[in-house]
Design a protein around this motif. Structure first.
Motif, PDB file in Angstrom:
ATOM      1  N   ALA A 108       4.888   2.068  37.203  1.00 27.93           N
ATOM      2  CA  ALA A 108       5.973   1.463  36.404  1.00 27.93           C
ATOM      3  C   ALA A 108       6.685   2.523  35.571  1.00 27.93           C
ATOM      4  CB  ALA A 108       5.407   0.364  35.504  1.00 27.93           C
ATOM      5  N   LYS A 130      10.643   4.052  35.763  1.00 25.08           N
ATOM      6  CA  LYS A 130      11.552   4.152  34.604  1.00 25.08           C
ATOM      7  C   LYS A 130      12.119   5.558  34.482  1.00 25.08           C
ATOM      8  CE  LYS A 130       9.449   0.482  31.914  1.00 25.08           C
ATOM      9  NZ  LYS A 130       8.323   0.209  31.036  1.00 25.08           N
ATOM     10  N   ILE A 142      11.971  -5.929  44.491  1.00 23.72           N
ATOM     11  CA  ILE A 142      12.746  -5.085  43.587  1.00 23.72           C
ATOM     12  C   ILE A 142      11.862  -3.929  43.109  1.00 23.72           C
ATOM     13  CG2 ILE A 142      13.797  -5.060  41.271  1.00 23.72           C
ATOM     14  CD1 ILE A 142      15.088  -7.709  42.025  1.00 23.72           C
ATOM     15  N   GLU A 198      11.543  -2.224  40.588  1.00 30.07           N
ATOM     16  CA  GLU A 198      10.936  -2.360  39.260  1.00 30.07           C
ATOM     17  C   GLU A 198       9.791  -3.384  39.236  1.00 30.07           C
ATOM     18  OE1 GLU A 198      14.018  -1.766  39.797  1.00 30.07           O
ATOM     19  OE2 GLU A 198      14.676  -0.231  38.376  1.00 30.07           O
ATOM     20  N   ASP A 199       9.686  -4.220  40.264  1.00 30.00           N
ATOM     21  CA  ASP A 199       8.599  -5.209  40.324  1.00 30.00           C
ATOM     22  C   ASP A 199       7.376  -4.702  41.099  1.00 30.00           C
ATOM     23  OD1 ASP A 199       9.957  -7.128  38.892  1.00 30.00           O
ATOM     24  OD2 ASP A 199      10.578  -8.291  40.641  1.00 30.00           O
ATOM     25  N   SER A 211       5.234  -2.436  40.599  1.00 33.04           N
ATOM     26  CA  SER A 211       4.016  -2.240  39.798  1.00 33.04           C
ATOM     27  C   SER A 211       3.338  -3.569  39.478  1.00 33.04           C
ATOM     28  CB  SER A 211       4.348  -1.493  38.501  1.00 33.04           C
ATOM     29  OG  SER A 211       5.314  -2.212  37.762  1.00 33.04           O
ATOM     30  N   GLU A 212       4.130  -4.629  39.372  1.00 34.61           N
ATOM     31  CA  GLU A 212       3.523  -5.948  39.135  1.00 34.61           C
ATOM     32  C   GLU A 212       2.710  -6.385  40.351  1.00 34.61           C
ATOM     33  OE1 GLU A 212       3.842  -8.172  36.144  1.00 34.61           O
ATOM     34  OE2 GLU A 212       4.020  -6.085  35.558  1.00 34.61           O
ATOM     35  N   ARG A 242      14.681 -15.102  46.301  1.00 33.20           N
ATOM     36  CA  ARG A 242      15.216 -13.806  46.683  1.00 33.20           C
ATOM     37  C   ARG A 242      16.206 -13.874  47.854  1.00 33.20           C
ATOM     38  NH1 ARG A 242      12.734  -9.460  45.228  1.00 33.20           N
ATOM     39  NH2 ARG A 242      13.192 -10.459  43.253  1.00 33.20           N
ATOM     40  N   ARG A 261       4.258 -17.289  31.966  1.00 34.10           N
ATOM     41  CA  ARG A 261       3.227 -16.259  31.781  1.00 34.10           C
ATOM     42  C   ARG A 261       2.907 -16.094  30.310  1.00 34.10           C
ATOM     43  NH1 ARG A 261       4.145 -11.048  35.048  1.00 34.10           N
ATOM     44  NH2 ARG A 261       4.960 -11.875  36.988  1.00 34.10           N
ATOM     45  N   ARG A 303       6.054  -7.358  29.612  1.00 31.15           N
ATOM     46  CA  ARG A 303       5.950  -6.212  30.509  1.00 31.15           C
ATOM     47  C   ARG A 303       6.890  -6.358  31.699  1.00 31.15           C
ATOM     48  NH1 ARG A 303       1.005  -6.938  32.126  1.00 31.15           N
ATOM     49  NH2 ARG A 303       1.843  -7.855  34.015  1.00 31.15           N
ATOM     50  N   LEU A 304       6.928  -7.575  32.252  1.00 33.07           N
ATOM     51  CA  LEU A 304       7.818  -7.843  33.390  1.00 33.07           C
ATOM     52  C   LEU A 304       9.267  -7.556  33.017  1.00 33.07           C
ATOM     53  CD1 LEU A 304       8.113  -9.348  36.266  1.00 33.07           C
ATOM     54  CD2 LEU A 304       8.698 -11.339  34.893  1.00 33.07           C
ATOM     55  N   ASN A 356       9.971  -3.783  32.382  1.00 34.54           N
ATOM     56  CA  ASN A 356      10.139  -3.054  33.645  1.00 34.54           C
ATOM     57  C   ASN A 356      11.534  -3.243  34.217  1.00 34.54           C
ATOM     58  OD1 ASN A 356       7.524  -2.124  33.610  1.00 34.54           O
ATOM     59  ND2 ASN A 356       6.729  -3.673  35.021  1.00 34.54           N
ATOM     60  N   ARG A 357      12.074  -4.435  34.011  1.00 37.38           N
ATOM     61  CA  ARG A 357      13.373  -4.752  34.595  1.00 37.38           C
ATOM     62  C   ARG A 357      14.524  -4.392  33.657  1.00 37.38           C
ATOM     63  NH1 ARG A 357      12.935  -8.479  38.751  1.00 37.38           N
ATOM     64  NH2 ARG A 357      15.166  -8.199  38.949  1.00 37.38           N
TER      65      ARG A 357
END
Lengths: 602, 268
Positions: A30, A34, A110, A112-113, A115-116, B164, B191, B198-199, B202-203
């Motif tokens: 993550a 960034k 995506i 950025e997702d 890492s989730e 999506r 959540r 955190r989600l 990150n975005r």
């Protein structure tokens, strides 16, 4: 719709022995994303980092990635299915994809997702680490290892130990190119000659005692140029397995081509050097490895047998009529195991795709029906439930029907392989993925899965010459490209015939270019020509094999003879006569070839 | 005001709701269909099917509905559904828009409530009508005109909460994709705060940006996202309640992920 309920997973679930995950890689990824977005990480370094962690690029965009989840030896447990189901709904397209190398892929994620997803995978002990990039890719094992009646012993523990040894191992982090291991059960079910290192378990009798070992094949592989692997020696004892693997990798690391990205797989090195020279190098290097390891390095092979326990079901056991289609499904989707009373059940998917709901359902079906409590991915974009009691098969079939997973034909020619093609891949020229689905739908409608003459044949389709769809080892293989009439382009496939990956492994012979919209009629024509000439005991595969080897005595003696019969079928109509001919499957806009940068070689 | 309730609470947990029901200190709204409600529901809950609300969600009509449910400015309201919180969110947002400041979402769905073996009944409560005031909170609503001009600003983040594949096929230019499924965790419609934060971090959904959410047609999935954003304390959030359906009907510009046949990867 309800939120998938992980809290209710049965306490009876079998838990995996190995945790492949490292939670710290999640935050690291993550943070690196960034930094990359802030311009503090250059593009090339970031790409290498991303691939090392199993996130592959996506067609025509830098915003999305594909996450390739490794399933070492193909093993997957119920709670892992449920987690991947959830992740596919949250971060992907609500479907997931079984690859040809025992990975499950989540597409259109995506960046950025990503890492989730790693975080979710870590919760169930899975990783995508080194699923892409210049590393040791997922270590495969035959889905029938342990249950195949032709195997000498179960190679699964060796596949798992090999995967464990090389994952995150410094020696495997920066190879000239990717490196692949395939373990199998027997000659028939394996793919050992089409991979960097292929292994068949063997037992040798010495002075009345038996010794475990392997037949090892090196330097094979499918790609832009494919090669069949060579057998290293008659027998490699199990204590030499790791030394041999390390020796081969050291040679590749040292001598592999790091400059020419198109020719840097080990098979090119073997071919350029010549097999005998390479073979001698391996023997020498192995002696050095054996002599210079500071401690005795051995694989940590856990051969404790898995517990085989008939599941206790809470579901309704009341007798009901066996649904229609059962006999057909039983014939084309199940294999008798060497353990009496048990079968392995293969699930038919379309080009490896499965919905989130179906993944979730598989979790419970494994708990309810598999006496080993886990499933195994196959080699052909599918998955198998093993240790299903014969008596339970009708009930399992009913349950599969309820979730749309009871289609027949999994083990026949009617389940073609189709790489992802233009659905997500930067290099693709055609929608090979959809073509595979179209063929399957048509052939199941024609009930070709029930035809014993066709069941040992295969159809495999790649969307470009790079062989992710394994077209080179198909009875009837295709790879995509574009062709044109005047200024109008149409999707086209090069067809090859007679490829196989068993004990008589060979690459298919190029036959003819077939327009995408003529592929189905052409295959049907080949079947018709075969049927008119078949001899007793013939299958399509054995007939084509005779032709490509010059042993057929009918009027069709060569690939060229087949080509002549097919040529009238592939003449392009004008755009006015048949506008659909000029469109690829799944697209309503005019066809053009368009590619981005590939990452296989990155 | 930055938060859903004066206390900043977004969700009501199961145990708190049960004790509030016992204390008779809460008005519970069940937004499922009437037939489902009649079968069984959380004790004391009144029924406001979302379709009923949407048939006319003008403030005047909503005020009448709210009054008839016995809700005045001080009434504590908890809303629930059986569709991962999305329909409940749309109703809660509507109350909030009317000026009601004390409305929260039940943390879970009705199915889960039942699966926990918690009390339910089929009685329709007798409700005494009340008088609610009307102070429309236009700062939580985005119209198409507003969105069109806001979009050009750098400090505005537009979030699409559809799945999506729908996003890839067509979306409002400049939107980012955050499918509604991403917002939940297991049995909870949202959540935990840390996970959500955190989600979003990150975005890049952080700080003082103005955030506008939208979904397919009526602001349900994006309503849930509205509360997800609120749950981590993002202060400036608006719902484009008429969403993509209106945007397309108005023939405003859309964007597509070109040159890829992603639909063919779906096993649906």
């Amino acid at each position: 719709m309800t939120i998938s309920d992980l809290g209710q997973s049965s306490p009876e679930s079998v838990k995996p022995k190995i945790n492949w995950a490292r939670i710290e890689e999640t935050d690291n990824f993550a943070n690196t994303v960034k930094l990359f977005r802030q311009g503090k990480y250059d593009e090339d370094s970031f790409r290498r980092f991303r691939l090392q962690h199993g996130a592959y690029g996506t067609r025509m965009t830098g915003d999305y990635a594909m996450v390739r989840i490794k399933l070492p030896a193909g093993e997957i447990y119920p709670h892992q299915f449920e987690k991947i189901s959830q992740l596919s709904e949250q971060y992907s397209i609500g479907s997931a994809h079984f690859s040809t190398r025992e990975n499950i892929q989540l597409h259109w994620v995506i960046l950025e997702d990503v890492s989730e997803i790693f975080r979710g995978l870590a919760e169930v002990g899975l990783t995508s680490r080194e699923a892409c990039g210049n590393s040791v890719r997922n270590v495969m094992c035959s889905p029938l290892s342990g249950v195949c009646s032709d195997e000498e012993f179960d190679a699964t523990p060796y596949a798992l130990a090999t995967a464990r040894f090389f994952l995150r191992n410094p020696m495997a982090q920066n190879l000239p190119r990717k490196f692949k291991f395939n373990f199998t059960c027997c000659e028939k079910h394996g793919m050992v000659r089409m991979v960097d290192v292929g292994l068949i378990p063997q037992i040798r009798e010495i002075d009345g005692s038996s010794q475990r070992g392997f037949k090892i094949f090196l330097g094979g592989g499918l790609g832009n140029k494919s090669y069949v692997g060579h057998q290293l020696e008659e027998f490699t004892p199990e204590e030499d397995l790791l030394y041999t693997s390390i020796a081969v990798m050291r040679i590749f690391d040292r001598l592999g081509d790091r400059k020419n990205l198109a020719r840097n797989r080990m098979r090119y090195l073997v071919n350029d050097m010549g097999w005998e020279k390479f073979q001698n190098l391996v023997f020498k290097e192995r002696a050095i490895v054996r002599a210079t390891q500071s401690i005795i390095t051995q694989l940590d092979v856990d051969t404790t047998p898995d517990e085989i326990k008939h599941p206790i079901r809470i579901t309704d056991e009341s007798g009901s009529l066996t649904p229609d289609g059962y006999a057909r499904w039983l014939k084309t989707n199940t294999v008798k195991q060497k353990q009496s009373d048990y079968r392995s059940v293969f699930i038919t998917l379309e080009a490896g795709d499965i919905t989130a709901n179906q993944l979730n359902a598989l979790g419970n079906l494994i708990r309810d029906f598999s006496s080993e409590g886990k499933a195994r991915c196959g080699f052909v974009q599918n998955v198998a439930l093993r240790y299903v009691l014969e008596d339970d098969l009708p009930r399992l079939y009913s349950k599969l029907l309820e979730v749309g997973l009871a289609k027949s034909g999994a083990l026949t020619m009617t389940a073609p392989i189709g790489c992802s093609g233009t659905t997500s891949c930067n290099l693709a020229l055609t929608n090979s993925h959809r073509l595979a689905k179209e063929i399957q739908r048509k052939f199941l409608e024609l009930r070709l899965d029930e035809d014993d003459d066709l069941s040992d044949s295969s159809i495999k389709i790649s969307g470009c010459p790079n062989s992710c769809g394994q077209h080179g080892i198909a009875t009837i293989g295709f790879f995509g490209g574009g062709a044109r009439v005047g200024k109008d382009m149409y999707p086209n496939y090069q067809m090859s015939l007679g490829g196989r990956s068993d004990g008589e492994t060979m690459l298919g012979e190029i036959c003819l270019r077939i327009p995408a919209k003529r592929v189905i009629p052409v295959i049907l024509k080949i079947i018709e020509v075969f049927k008119d000439r078949k001899k007793s005991g013939d299958t399509l595969k054995s007939w084509i094999h005779r032709i490509v080897n010059g042993n057929e005595d009918s009027d069709i003696k060569s690939i060229n003879d087949i080509k002549k019969i097919l040529e009238p079928l592939v003449i392009p109509p004008t755009k006015e006569e048949d506008p659909d001919f000029y469109l690829d499957y799944g697209s309503d806009t005019s066809y053009h070839t368009k590619t981005g940068k590939g990452e296989c070689a990155a | 005001m930055c938060c859903l309730t004066k206390s900043g609470k977004i969700l009501t947990d199961v145990d708190s709701l049960r004790s509030e029901i016992r204390d008779k200190s809460v008005r519970v709204i069940d937004v499922r269909r009437e037939n489902d409600y009649k079968q069984d529901h959380i004790p004391t809950a009144v029924n406001l099917p979302l379709a009923n609300l949407l048939s006319d969600d003008s403030p005047e009509r909503v005020l009448k509905l709210v009054n008839s449910m016995g809700i005045d400015d001080e009434t504590s309201v908890v809303v629930y559904d059986d569709t991962f919180g999305a329909l409940a969110s749309r109703v809660a947002w509507t109350l909030e828009y009317l000026g009601h400041s004390n409305v929260t979402l039940l943390e879970t769905t009705y199915s889960h409530w039942k699966s926990l073996g918690l009390e339910n009944d089929s009685k329709t409560p007798e409700i005494q009508s009340k008088e609610h005031s009307m102070h429309l909170r236009s700062e939580i609503l985005a119209t198409s005109d507003y969105l069109e001009s806001a979009k050009t600003r750098d400090d505005v983040i537009l979030i699409d909460n559809r799945e999506r594949l729908n996003f890839l096929e067509q979306h409002i230019p400049g939107a980012i994709s955050l499918p509604y499924r991403t917002l939940a965790s297991n049995d909870h419609i949202l959540r935990s705060k840390d996970d959500m934060k955190r989600l979003f971090d990150n975005r890049g959904i952080t700080g003082n940006s103005e955030i506008i959410t939208y979904c397919g047609s009526v602001g349900t999935l994006s309503g849930l996202a509205y509360y997800a954003l609120k749950s981590v304390g993002l202060p400036n959030t608006k719902l484009y309640v008429r969403s993509f359906k209106e945007w397309k009907n108005l023939q405003k510009p859309t964007e597509k992920q070109e040159d890829a046949s992603y639909w063919d990867l779906s096993a649906e």
